[in-house]
Design an enzyme around this catalytic site. Sequence first.
Site, short mmCIF file in Angstrom:
data_model
loop_
_atom_site.label_atom_id
_atom_site.label_comp_id
_atom_site.label_asym_id
_atom_site.label_seq_id
_atom_site.Cartn_x
_atom_site.Cartn_y
_atom_site.Cartn_z
N PHE A 123 0.09 -0.52 -0.35
CA PHE A 123 0.31 0.00 0.17
C PHE A 123 0.59 1.19 0.07
O PHE A 123 1.71 1.13 0.82
CB PHE A 123 -0.95 0.44 1.53
CG PHE A 123 -1.85 1.22 1.22
CD1 PHE A 123 -2.56 1.46 0.71
CD2 PHE A 123 -1.50 1.97 1.96
CE1 PHE A 123 -3.16 2.29 0.50
CE2 PHE A 123 -1.75 3.24 2.47
CZ PHE A 123 -2.68 3.70 1.60
N LEU A 125 1.43 5.13 -0.31
CA LEU A 125 0.30 6.63 0.49
C LEU A 125 1.78 7.30 0.98
O LEU A 125 1.18 8.57 0.10
CB LEU A 125 -0.31 6.62 1.67
CG LEU A 125 -0.79 8.16 2.36
CD1 LEU A 125 -1.99 8.26 1.02
CD2 LEU A 125 -2.23 7.92 2.88
N THR A 126 2.37 7.31 1.65
CA THR A 126 3.66 7.79 2.10
C THR A 126 4.32 8.38 0.66
O THR A 126 4.91 7.97 -0.05
CB THR A 126 4.67 7.13 3.30
OG1 THR A 126 3.47 7.38 4.59
CG2 THR A 126 5.31 8.11 4.08
N GLU A 127 4.60 9.53 1.37
CA GLU A 127 5.98 10.61 -0.10
C GLU A 127 7.28 10.71 0.54
O GLU A 127 6.75 11.01 1.94
CB GLU A 127 5.33 11.22 -0.99
CG GLU A 127 4.32 10.62 -1.67
CD GLU A 127 3.35 11.33 -2.09
OE1 GLU A 127 3.71 12.59 -3.12
OE2 GLU A 127 2.50 11.13 -3.05
N PRO A 128 8.56 11.21 -0.03
CA PRO A 128 9.24 11.87 1.07
C PRO A 128 8.45 13.10 1.60
O PRO A 128 9.33 13.63 2.08
CB PRO A 128 10.14 12.56 -0.12
CG PRO A 128 10.32 11.03 -1.36
CD PRO A 128 8.13 10.62 -0.89
N ILE A 338 15.48 -3.61 34.13
CA ILE A 338 16.25 -4.77 34.56
C ILE A 338 17.11 -5.40 34.37
O ILE A 338 17.40 -6.30 35.04
CB ILE A 338 14.35 -5.39 34.71
CG1 ILE A 338 13.42 -4.85 35.85
CG2 ILE A 338 14.77 -6.47 35.73
CD1 ILE A 338 12.31 -5.48 36.15
N GLU A 364 0.45 4.58 9.84
CA GLU A 364 -1.37 4.41 10.28
C GLU A 364 -1.44 5.72 11.44
O GLU A 364 -2.32 6.10 12.39
CB GLU A 364 -2.01 3.51 10.98
CG GLU A 364 -1.69 1.84 10.19
CD GLU A 364 -2.38 1.52 9.51
OE1 GLU A 364 -3.90 2.37 9.40
OE2 GLU A 364 -2.03 0.14 8.97
#
Length: 380
Positions: A123, A125-128, A338, A364
């Site tokens: 999928f 959607l994201t671009e530089p 720990i 997301e």
Amino acid sequence: MFFELNEQQKAFQKRVREIYEREVSPFVEENERKETFPVQLFRILGAEHLLCLRCPKEYGGPGLDKISECISTEELNRICAGIGSGVMVQSGLATDPILHYGSEELKQKYLPSAARGEKIGAFALTEPDAGSDASGIRTTATRQENGYRLNGSKTFITNGTICDFVTVAAYTDPAKRGTGINLFVVEREDLGFSVIKKLKKLGNHSADTAELAFDDCDVPKERMLGEQEGGGLRQLEGTLKSGRLTYGARSTGVGQAAFDALRSYIKSTSRDGQSLARSQAIRFTMAEMATSLEAMRYMTYRGAWLFDQGLASMKDASIVKLFCTESLQKIVQKAMAIQKNIGLMMENPIQRFLRDARLFKIPEGTSEIQHLVIARELGL
Ligand SMILES: Cc1cc2nc3c(=O)[nH]c(=O)nc-3n(C[C@H](O)[C@H](O)[C@H](O)COP(=O)(O)OP(=O)(O)OC[C@H]3O[C@@H](n4cnc5c(N)ncnc54)[C@H](O)[C@@H]3O)c2cc1C
């Protein structure tokens, strides 16, 4: 009100836990080290009907609900978050928009093969220069005689180098900022589609992540999701809502894995002649971690139940993602504290859980974006 899984759901949980331990565990070490996704796993999980869980039977999926998907996601991410990323995109972002907005022909073409693991989806959607603000994307889809010509580049794309098809967001009308976007299915063989490079990440090493390019990439008009130009971001709302809930299950799975690893460690380790399990400070920390996990799990499954009833708002989904991904940061930080130096060693799984958890705050919608969504839906 009833807060327990029913008998069928418990049986499903037992079944998927066994399958993931048997089929996924053997791939983890090598693929995390080589930073590759074990592609053969898609067919293995497809044969077990563990891909595209909410896809209806008529399109090749098992037609289960969101609660079942969260059960499966929690168990898979308990074994490996990197592999969990690739499976999540296959079953959600890549195929959900096709299921809900694709034509009958597109559904028949892509969904059964994705559910069987024969075709891998991504999928994009994201671009530089555009991530949180999706309306800032620059990829265009220009109308041609029989279709659209895509131009632009995408980054951080999960399954990017291994995908057979990718669901891509592009502007059909750049003048209509935000509303002039459509989703298209691009196939690996389409001329003009290329993988620019594979990206190396801090965590989720076994997830495949890439930068993609579309240079005069022509797709037939039938591969646009929906019949009209525009409204592509709106088509993503249900998918995003579902994805944010899935991050609740992913976080619970990684948190449980960190808790289990730490529990074994403190029960088998002594300092200054005293078992770590007898130290009050450590017992209190473990109690806090268990409390957080309980809250994360209840919140996730309540969100999934609301989703199944058609009642989940984006605020409900954002609250789940924000609370669970941020609670996970505290769990893995405490586990690391720990274990001290031992936790930093690469053969120790705690360092992997810490690196994987950090990435969960971003896809997301980042934690900051979840705050914005929640505040907006509170009417502020
Ligand atoms: C492991 C991983 C897998 C991914 N997989 C995919 C994928 O398969 N497909 C895909 O399309 N994308 C994918 N992404 C991209 C992801 O969705 C984006 O990285 C995310 O939406 C953030 O966008 P950005 O990186 O451009 O950051 P930006 O939007 O530039 O934000 C930078 C920082 O500013 C903050 N910020 C932005 N706007 C605001 C605001 N209005 N108020 C306050 N703070 C703000 C953000 O929270 C962030 O901290 C993936 C990312 C990762 C890390």
